[in-house]
Design an enzyme around this catalytic site. Sequence first.
Site, PDB file in Angstrom:
ATOM      1  N   ARG A  71     -26.642   8.901  -4.505  1.00 59.28           N
ATOM      2  CA  ARG A  71     -27.365   8.870  -3.234  1.00 59.28           C
ATOM      3  C   ARG A  71     -27.315   7.515  -2.541  1.00 59.28           C
ATOM      4  O   ARG A  71     -27.492   7.426  -1.336  1.00 59.28           O
ATOM      5  CB  ARG A  71     -28.781   9.377  -3.422  1.00 59.28           C
ATOM      6  N   GLU A 108     -33.610   6.940 -20.207  1.00 58.34           N
ATOM      7  CA  GLU A 108     -34.653   7.588 -20.997  1.00 58.34           C
ATOM      8  C   GLU A 108     -34.039   8.511 -22.048  1.00 58.34           C
ATOM      9  O   GLU A 108     -34.612   8.768 -23.085  1.00 58.34           O
ATOM     10  CB  GLU A 108     -35.576   8.470 -20.129  1.00 58.34           C
TER      11      GLU A 108
END
Length: 183
Positions: A71, A108
Amino acid sequence: MPVAKTSAEKTALVARRIGLVPDFPKPGVLFRDVCPLLKDPEAFNAVIELLEEKLQKHVGSVDLIAGLEARGFLLGPSLAARLGVGFIPLRKKGKLPGETIAVSYTLEYGQDVVEAQMGALKPGQNVVIVDDLIATGGTMAAAVQLIQKLGGTVLQCLVVIELVELRGRELLEADMLQSLLQY
């Protein structure tokens, strides 16, 4: 609908265009989606104007905008064109042609790598890194390291959305991150 004029009006418009997708990419996560914003020309223009406003203290010293895959590729070139500077893509491993330089980082859920082409910038050039969102900060911190490995100076990191509770800002130098919306 009237065109947003003030920074507060632009920010409100952008906030209204952020989509919410529950349980994506996994159960319990409320995903903040910029795709609805991208299809609204007024809101997209407002984002670019607000990002430009965040750079006011650096006007005249920005040489390049670097956008993070994917993005950041949608926001970065528009901001670069508005500022009259060049754009460089920062991509996932194996996506750029030619010789590249890489930085690996922890997510993560595992490891990843971000790369730039060798020679993407000249040593000493001032760079602003752009992306849609910062969460835990690993990707943005790796992007900063990558620009520094290329010999550039990171003036600012700009994002549309900051997920404050995930504390990604803490991986960056003080005052390096600017965000339009905080959740």
